[in-house]
Design an enzyme around this catalytic site. Structure first.
Site, PDB file in Angstrom:
ATOM      1  N   CYS A 195     -13.810  28.319  24.748  1.00 50.78           N
ATOM      2  CA  CYS A 195     -13.248  27.069  24.207  1.00 50.78           C
ATOM      3  C   CYS A 195     -13.731  25.799  24.902  1.00 50.78           C
ATOM      4  CB  CYS A 195     -11.743  27.095  24.337  1.00 50.78           C
ATOM      5  SG  CYS A 195     -10.960  28.483  23.574  1.00 50.78           S
ATOM      6  N   ARG A 238     -21.157  27.629  25.411  1.00 51.59           N
ATOM      7  CA  ARG A 238     -20.114  28.392  26.103  1.00 51.59           C
ATOM      8  C   ARG A 238     -19.571  29.521  25.240  1.00 51.59           C
ATOM      9  NH1 ARG A 238     -17.880  25.422  30.387  1.00 51.59           N
ATOM     10  NH2 ARG A 238     -15.834  26.328  30.040  1.00 51.59           N
ATOM     11  N   TRP A 269     -12.515  29.853  20.954  1.00 51.90           N
ATOM     12  CA  TRP A 269     -12.838  31.279  21.126  1.00 51.90           C
ATOM     13  C   TRP A 269     -11.504  31.995  20.933  1.00 51.90           C
ATOM     14  CZ3 TRP A 269     -17.113  34.305  22.676  1.00 51.90           C
ATOM     15  CH2 TRP A 269     -16.814  35.589  23.144  1.00 51.90           C
ATOM     16  N   ASN A 280      -7.354  24.488  25.584  1.00 45.75           N
ATOM     17  CA  ASN A 280      -8.034  25.639  26.198  1.00 45.75           C
ATOM     18  C   ASN A 280      -7.005  26.367  27.057  1.00 45.75           C
ATOM     19  OD1 ASN A 280     -10.373  24.649  25.142  1.00 45.75           O
ATOM     20  ND2 ASN A 280     -11.305  24.105  27.100  1.00 45.75           N
ATOM     21  N   GLY A 281      -7.131  27.671  27.160  1.00 40.98           N
ATOM     22  CA  GLY A 281      -6.206  28.417  28.016  1.00 40.98           C
ATOM     23  C   GLY A 281      -5.256  29.268  27.188  1.00 40.98           C
ATOM     24  N   GLU A 334     -28.554  44.526  37.295  1.00 42.80           N
ATOM     25  CA  GLU A 334     -28.760  43.216  36.681  1.00 42.80           C
ATOM     26  C   GLU A 334     -29.828  43.294  35.576  1.00 42.80           C
ATOM     27  OE1 GLU A 334     -27.204  40.610  36.532  1.00 42.80           O
ATOM     28  OE2 GLU A 334     -28.594  39.016  36.016  1.00 42.80           O
ATOM     29  N   LYS A 367     -29.072  42.311  31.730  1.00 39.97           N
ATOM     30  CA  LYS A 367     -29.851  41.304  30.991  1.00 39.97           C
ATOM     31  C   LYS A 367     -30.293  41.880  29.655  1.00 39.97           C
ATOM     32  CE  LYS A 367     -28.960  38.451  32.535  1.00 39.97           C
ATOM     33  NZ  LYS A 367     -28.068  38.261  33.551  1.00 39.97           N
ATOM     34  N   GLU A 406     -27.247  42.554  27.156  1.00 39.52           N
ATOM     35  CA  GLU A 406     -26.461  41.431  26.637  1.00 39.52           C
ATOM     36  C   GLU A 406     -27.226  40.588  25.622  1.00 39.52           C
ATOM     37  OE1 GLU A 406     -24.864  38.984  29.823  1.00 39.52           O
ATOM     38  OE2 GLU A 406     -26.803  38.810  30.803  1.00 39.52           O
ATOM     39  N   HIS A 435     -27.470  63.323  39.351  1.00 40.75           N
ATOM     40  CA  HIS A 435     -26.094  63.794  39.162  1.00 40.75           C
ATOM     41  C   HIS A 435     -25.611  63.591  37.730  1.00 40.75           C
ATOM     42  CE1 HIS A 435     -25.806  64.562  43.395  1.00 40.75           C
ATOM     43  NE2 HIS A 435     -26.173  63.324  43.682  1.00 40.75           N
ATOM     44  N   LYS A 452     -20.299  32.100  27.701  1.00 36.09           N
ATOM     45  CA  LYS A 452     -20.920  31.718  28.963  1.00 36.09           C
ATOM     46  C   LYS A 452     -19.899  31.732  30.089  1.00 36.09           C
ATOM     47  CE  LYS A 452     -24.099  30.177  31.671  1.00 36.09           C
ATOM     48  NZ  LYS A 452     -24.917  31.261  32.214  1.00 36.09           N
TER      49      LYS A 452
HETATM   50  C1  G6P Z   1     -19.718  35.965  31.622  1.00 35.46           C
HETATM   51  C2  G6P Z   1     -21.183  35.620  31.426  1.00 35.46           C
HETATM   52  C3  G6P Z   1     -22.016  36.278  32.526  1.00 35.46           C
HETATM   53  C4  G6P Z   1     -21.496  35.880  33.876  1.00 35.46           C
HETATM   54  C5  G6P Z   1     -20.005  36.191  34.032  1.00 35.46           C
HETATM   55  C6  G6P Z   1     -19.430  35.565  35.292  1.00 35.46           C
HETATM   56  O1  G6P Z   1     -19.513  37.312  31.359  1.00 35.46           O
HETATM   57  O2  G6P Z   1     -21.628  36.054  30.149  1.00 35.46           O
HETATM   58  O3  G6P Z   1     -23.364  35.858  32.398  1.00 35.46           O
HETATM   59  O4  G6P Z   1     -22.216  36.539  34.867  1.00 35.46           O
HETATM   60  O5  G6P Z   1     -19.280  35.637  32.937  1.00 35.46           O
HETATM   61  O6  G6P Z   1     -19.491  34.172  35.162  1.00 35.46           O
HETATM   62  P1  G6P Z   1     -19.426  33.174  36.380  1.00 35.46           P
HETATM   63  O7  G6P Z   1     -19.461  31.806  35.744  1.00 35.46           O
HETATM   64  O8  G6P Z   1     -18.131  33.430  37.083  1.00 35.46           O
HETATM   65  O9  G6P Z   1     -20.594  33.432  37.243  1.00 35.46           O
END
Ligand code: G6P
Length: 608
Positions: free
Chosen positions: A2, A27, A74, A100-101, A481, A485, A488, A504, A603
């Protein structure tokens, strides 16, 4: 997630609101809306879907006015429909609110209001709040908002307008950021500075439990209890240019290629190469407590959690302090014992992730010293922690985090050296480490030259629906990571593992249909990881390796090798992650995916 934008000034509000919403759209959102105070009434338009859908419906003539609010939603309470989109109106239609919230006691408030005869149009918690404000309204919007917020449990960042008081926005925040951009004869209320930098770089941040009454002539801030609060205007760290594409097709590509600069900016002024020291002004006041810490807890989510895992290795190796990495979401509910001498370090790009904030508050309540490793200056985590170190990576717009990850690794490496030096690390060893760290930006630039290679590898394998990523030691978190990537943004299923765990269970999955990315630079466990590669090959798996320049053994074993310069093991993740970012990026582009706004992802995850 949001986003809020509000405008009060001399210009027509509508176009400023829509532009502001577009600046926030990275976002993640599923509906959008705007409301403008027009000639004694409110004109409102909202719709499910992208901002372009909303724009197509806007009647610019009917929405003339110099005060307005807008929102990207959102969905939490209620599906992403036109009706559930913000702004919401009170029963009289005079008051509009964006929020928001999450209002946690919205069911109780809804029953209370229903008993008074209020009819609800939407399923949202937000409508409950605006109806509450409507009930309390008696000619003074600020007072009505104040009274209503006293009855609210949960989190909110809000902006409210009223047709009876055109030229006024009431803004308030608790657990959700609200800031006010200060222009000349105009003010912009927003949930993030990206919505305001087009207009001004002067900003004030509302603290939890503060209310602002904003008009074109100025603003006044008070507490919920009506005590006046004096606010300092701050300068936003970045400019409009930094949040534009600058010729790149996607923000993710731009941000990947910015890494030599973003890491350089992170190191700037912090390394004393001659003396073998690190200067970290943000944690200077906590240095005693930190140096004598018995235990460090690193908490984060997503990519930040992967950076934390690298941090765990760094702190234990360089500073010799027992360190553990926690999913913030698990830590907050686990009733963890926190002894004296415990330090929590919350890692977050946005500084707004709800789970990370909650973990931090939990640790804080139990008496831990709390530090932040945060990118967004002035964000909630930055303000709530006792001390911290900023990444200075600049705004990260692409949902898939890239330059924030390398920024987090850089800060954690500096913190580990900083503490190490105060504990066991010799000056010579620290000096060598810092010299290697200082070379990293140039080496990242060198690794980025693998871009065309990465595109070709992505072309070869992007139709395989299951990938495995393997790494050991410092490169185990990089395997996680790399897999994150890929999944996602390209929606390919990918799993990251410590390479030794393959035997395992996951080894059962390996066939010629399975690309296996092995991060295998030279280091203590090199021979072991070669063994893992052999095991994959023996089962027909297709190996893509990341290895140290000049390693010919790997060349013979893997179908493709990305070579990186030779660097000390603790710094390898800063380089080994780069080809994996490029690989994921190209795979997603080749599969026609929306790289910067992948489906279902936000985001900044500001709700649980
Ligand atoms: C969301 C984003 C990720 C990010 C995570 C933590 O899931 O899609 O890319 O790593 O939040 O976000 P932050 O802002 O706390 O690093």
């Amino acid at each position: 997630m949001c986003g809020i934008v509000g405008y009060v000034g001399k210009k027509q509000a509508l176009s400023i609101l829509v532009e502001g919403l577009k600046r926030l759209d990275y976002r993640g959102y599923d509906s959008a809306g705007v409301a403008v105070a027009t000639n004694g009434s409110l004109s409102i338009q909202k719709s499910a879907g992208r901002i372009s859908v909303l724009e197509a419906q806007l009647d610019v003539e009917a929405m003339k006015g110099t005060t307005g609010i807008g929102h990207t939603r959102w969905a939490t309470h209620g599906a992403p429909t036109d009706i559930n989109a913000h702004p919401h109106l009170d029963a009289s239609g005079r008051i509009a609110l964006v929020h928001n919230g999450i209002i946690e006691n919205c069911d109780a408030l809804r029953r209370y209001l229903s008993d008074k005869g209020v009819k609800f149009l939407s399923e949202t918690d937000t409508e409950v709040l605006v109806q509450l404000i409507g009930q309390a309204y008696d000619g003074d919007l600020e007072q009505a908002v104040r009274t209503s917020l006293l009855d609210v449990q949960g989190t909110y960042g809000i902006a409210v307008i009223c047709s009876d008081e055109p030229g006024v926005i009431i803004a308030a925040g608790k657990g959700s950021p609200v800031l006010i951009g200060v222009g000349k004869g105009e003010y912009i209320v927003a949930s993030s500075d990206s919505a305001i930098v087009e207009h001004t770089t002067q900003v004030i941040y509302l603290e939890d439990g503060e209310i602002a009454k904003v008009t074109r002539d100025g603003f006044r801030t008070t507490t919920l209890g009506a005590l006046p609060v004096t606010k300092q205007t701050e300068e936003v760290e970045y400019s409009l240019g930094q949040i534009e594409l600058a010729g790149y097709e996607h923000y993710m590509a731009k941000e990947i290629f910015e890494q030599p600069t973003s890491v350089e900016n992170c190191l700037r002024g912090r390394l004393d190469l001659k003396g073998g020291h690190v200067h970290l002004g943000g944690i200077r006041d906590s240095v005693r407590e930190l140096t004598h810490a018995h235990r460090i807890i690193l908490a984060g989510c997503g990519t930040a959690w992967h950076a934390a895992l690298v941090g765990e290795y760094l702190f234990e190796e360089l500073a010799r302090i027992p360190t553990e990495t926690e999913y913030a979401s698990e830590f907050r509910y686990r009733n963890p014992p926190i002894e004296d001498g415990t330090v929590m370090i919350a890692i977050s790009q946005s500084g707004e992730t709800a789970d990370t904030l909650a973990a931090l508050e939990e640790a804080q309540q139990r008496g831990a010293l709390c530090l932040g490793v945060v990118n967004v200056v002035g964000s909630s985590i930055a303000r709530k922690t006792d001390a911290g170190v900023y990444l200075h990576a600049g705004p990260e717009i692409g949902v898939a985090s890239t330059k924030a990850f390398t920024g987090q690794l850089t800060v954690l490496a500096m913190m580990a050296a900083y503490l190490g030096r105060r504990r066991h690390l010799s000056q010579a060893a620290c000096k060598t480490f810092l010299e290697a760290l200082a070379r990293i930006p140039g080496q990242i630039a060198q690794v980025l030259k693998l871009n065309d290679d990465a595109r070709q590898v992505a072309q070869t394998y992007c139709n395989h629906e299951n990938w495995l990523y393997l790494g050991r030691g410092y490169n185990y978190p990089v395997a996680l990571e790399g897999a994150l990537k890929l999944k996602e943004i390209s929606y390919i299923h990918a799993e990251g593992l410590p390479a030794a765990e393959m035997k395992h269970g996951p080894i059962a999955l390996i066939s010629e249909e399975m690309p296996v990315v092995v991060i295998a630079p030279r280091g203590e466990q090199y021979e072991k990881i070669i063994g893992n590669i052999e095991a994959v090959r023996a089962r027909g798996g297709r190996v893509i390796a990341v290895a140290t320049e000049g390693d010919e053994t790997i060349q013979r074993l893997a179908e493709h090798v990305f070579y990186i310069p030779d660097v000390p093991e603790p710094l390898q993740p800063l380089l080994t992650v780069i080809p994996l970012q490029l690989l994921a990026y190209h795979a997603a582009v080749l599969r026609g995916c929306n790289v910067d706004k992948p489906r279902n992802l936000a985001k900044s995850v500001t709700v649980e």
